[in-house]
Design a protein around this motif. Structure first.
Motif, PDB file in Angstrom:
ATOM      1  N   CYS A 100      56.555  25.296 -19.950  1.00  0.00           N
ATOM      2  CA  CYS A 100      56.780  24.572 -18.693  1.00  0.00           C
ATOM      3  C   CYS A 100      57.931  25.229 -17.937  1.00  0.00           C
ATOM      4  CB  CYS A 100      57.076  23.102 -18.988  1.00  0.00           C
ATOM      5  SG  CYS A 100      55.720  22.221 -19.775  1.00  0.00           S
ATOM      6  N   ARG A 121      59.738  23.933 -14.494  1.00  0.00           N
ATOM      7  CA  ARG A 121      60.610  22.767 -14.414  1.00  0.00           C
ATOM      8  C   ARG A 121      62.077  23.134 -14.231  1.00  0.00           C
ATOM      9  NH1 ARG A 121      57.713  19.020 -19.081  1.00  0.00           N
ATOM     10  NH2 ARG A 121      55.835  18.573 -17.860  1.00  0.00           N
ATOM     11  N   GLU A 165      51.724  21.021 -13.009  1.00  0.00           N
ATOM     12  CA  GLU A 165      51.882  19.785 -13.776  1.00  0.00           C
ATOM     13  C   GLU A 165      50.524  19.217 -14.189  1.00  0.00           C
ATOM     14  OE1 GLU A 165      54.862  17.729 -14.677  1.00  0.00           O
ATOM     15  OE2 GLU A 165      55.400  19.837 -14.654  1.00  0.00           O
ATOM     16  N   ALA A 203      49.526  21.207 -17.164  1.00  0.00           N
ATOM     17  CA  ALA A 203      50.336  20.821 -18.318  1.00  0.00           C
ATOM     18  C   ALA A 203      49.883  19.485 -18.884  1.00  0.00           C
ATOM     19  CB  ALA A 203      51.808  20.756 -17.918  1.00  0.00           C
ATOM     20  N   SER A 228      48.338  19.938 -22.657  1.00  0.00           N
ATOM     21  CA  SER A 228      49.172  19.481 -23.757  1.00  0.00           C
ATOM     22  C   SER A 228      48.708  18.166 -24.353  1.00  0.00           C
ATOM     23  CB  SER A 228      50.623  19.341 -23.278  1.00  0.00           C
ATOM     24  OG  SER A 228      50.695  18.485 -22.164  1.00  0.00           O
ATOM     25  N   ILE A 284      49.246  26.206 -21.822  1.00  0.00           N
ATOM     26  CA  ILE A 284      48.787  26.031 -20.444  1.00  0.00           C
ATOM     27  C   ILE A 284      47.990  27.246 -19.999  1.00  0.00           C
ATOM     28  CG2 ILE A 284      49.551  25.794 -18.054  1.00  0.00           C
ATOM     29  CD1 ILE A 284      51.760  24.049 -18.968  1.00  0.00           C
TER      30      ILE A 284
END
Length: 430
Positions: free
Chosen positions: A34, A37, A71, A74, A78, A360
């Motif tokens: 990620c 972020r 996002e 993700a 996940s 991802i």
């Protein structure tokens, strides 16, 4: 049970997310996939996300839209469940679901009943074909290897297949890959030879792309370019791709006996790091060449079905550079920053496939293939009826008759011209 998420910056280029469970005091870590972020604008995206109600679309800048897309990937990749922060770093439900759909896919499964024509009357090939095109060292071979690892796994054993034994884009043959390793697979992926940035504007490149799209491709089809004949032993050409007196036939097997596949979808692969670094240095040649390849007239048979853009990484980029590079390339080639483009890390900085360290990327790759199959099943044409064949034969007959009369007229004109020339010569002699 209450979970807390702590974001710890490991370096300026990546981060690690630590999820702690207070009740069980168990700490699990997720590899730094990620990466977005840590961007400065991410807090603004979170603020817009949790303001309540629908956000103002006018406030969604291109960067915010990229965050929203990442996002989304993700969340699915996940395996996050609603209302919790449960992450599965290995074999998440999202990847497994897509892997199962691709494993059981048959050509035409995603066909939609449009135009009032039934599926039985559609000309659906037994195998859908996805073609990878791009520049040399853009990551096409690594992308195929990652496909084998993500889609062709058997249990817990990863499987990678090098798509080019020559390396560095030097392969002279098109290679067919059935990446799901199934006898009933409904699609295949073709790895092509990379183009040079300096030759993308040449007529030969457009002709080669148009030939692939119009006449199809087959296994071990030659991809010769200017200057290659010096590296190939002397041989005689016979037919389309057949060669005689060729001492290294095992290495250059150009036989046309393989089944010719119709290209149903194209994936344009570009090295995002290479293009962005050249752009930052003031060299716009690479990004312009990427635009010309993506917008090639050979891919514009249907305006609604543009190629899928895959951005790979040859080098590590910082968070801000990756976002900026994605926006620059998407803006140049004319594709939305969130639709039809996937940011995929094929190899980690240690040279390993990125499936384990970057789930991802694994899910994005599976979704890109899934999108390609959706596009493929929308490009199938209706079967030719007896009336269509009759009109085609009739047009051939009319063209033959017209050509025959044109030939007779040309012969008569030449004979008449000779007669007039003789009469003119006789008048002059008198």
């Amino acid at each position: 049970m209450k979970n807390h998420m702590h974001v710890c910056n490991v370096s300026s280029d990546d981060e690690k997310i630590i999820i702690s469970d207070e009740s069980s005091r168990v700490i699990s870590s997720i590899e730094p996939y990620c990466w977005w972020r840590s961007a400065a604008e991410y807090d603004e995206y979170v603020k817009l996300k949790f303001e309540g109600g629908l956000p103002d679309v006018s406030r969604l800048t291109p960067r915010i839209r990229v965050f929203k897309e990442l996002e989304r990937l993700a969340l699915v990749a996940s395996g996050t469940t609603a209302g919790t922060h449960e992450f599965h770093s290995h074999y998440s439900d999202g990847v497994n679901e897509l892997r199962h759909k691709l494993l059981t896919y048959r050509s035409g499964d995603f066909w939609m009943p449009t135009g009032g024509i039934s599926k039985d009357n559609m000309d659906i090939p037994p195998v859908a074909t996805i073609l990878l095109v791009g520049f040399s060292a853009s990551g096409k071979s690594s992308l195929v290897n990652l496909m084998y690892s993500v889609l062709g796994r058997s249990g817990l054993v990863p499987f990678a297949q090098t798509s080019s034994s020559s390396g560095s884009g030097r392969t002279k043959l098109l290679k067919e890959h059935n990446v799901v390793r199934s006898l009933h697979s409904g699609f295949c992926v073709y790895d092509s030879r990379g183009f040079d940035y300096n030759e993308i504007g040449e007529t030969s490149v457009g002709e080669e792309l148009s030939s692939w799209m119009s006449y199809g491709i087959h296994q071990n089809q030659k991809c010769l370019r200017s200057g290659d004949l010096d590296d190939v032993p002397h041989h005689d050409f016979v037919g389309d791709d057949m060669h005689d007196d060729f001492p290294t036939m095992s290495k250059y097997n150009w036989s046309s006996n393989f089944v010719r596949r119709t290209v149903n979808c194209v994936m344009v692969v570009a090295n995002m790091a290479e293009i962005y670094k050249a752009f930052k240095a003031g060299d716009t040649k690479l990004i312009e060449a990427a635009r010309q390849l993506f917008c090639s007239s050979a891919f514009q048979n249907c305006d609604d079905e543009k190629p899928i853009l895959i951005l790979t990484h040859g080098d590590m980029l910082s968070t801000e550079e990756r976002i900026e590079a994605r926006l620059k390339i998407c803006g140049c080639v004319g594709v939305s920053e969130t639709t039809g483009v996937y940011d995929i890390v094929c190899l980690t900085e240690y040279g390993f496939l990125a499936e384990e360290s970057d789930p991802i990327s694994a899910y994005a790759l599976a979704e890109a293939v899934y999108r390609a199959l959706l596009i493929s099943d929308r490009t199938h044409l209706p079967k030719k009826t007896h009336q269509d064949w009759a009109l085609l034969v009739l047009s051939w007959i009319v063209c033959f008759i017209a050509s025959l009369f044109a030939l007779i007229a040309e012969i008569c004109f030449k004979l008449g011209g000779r007669g007039r020339q003789r009469d003119h010569s006789r008048l002059l002699m008198k």
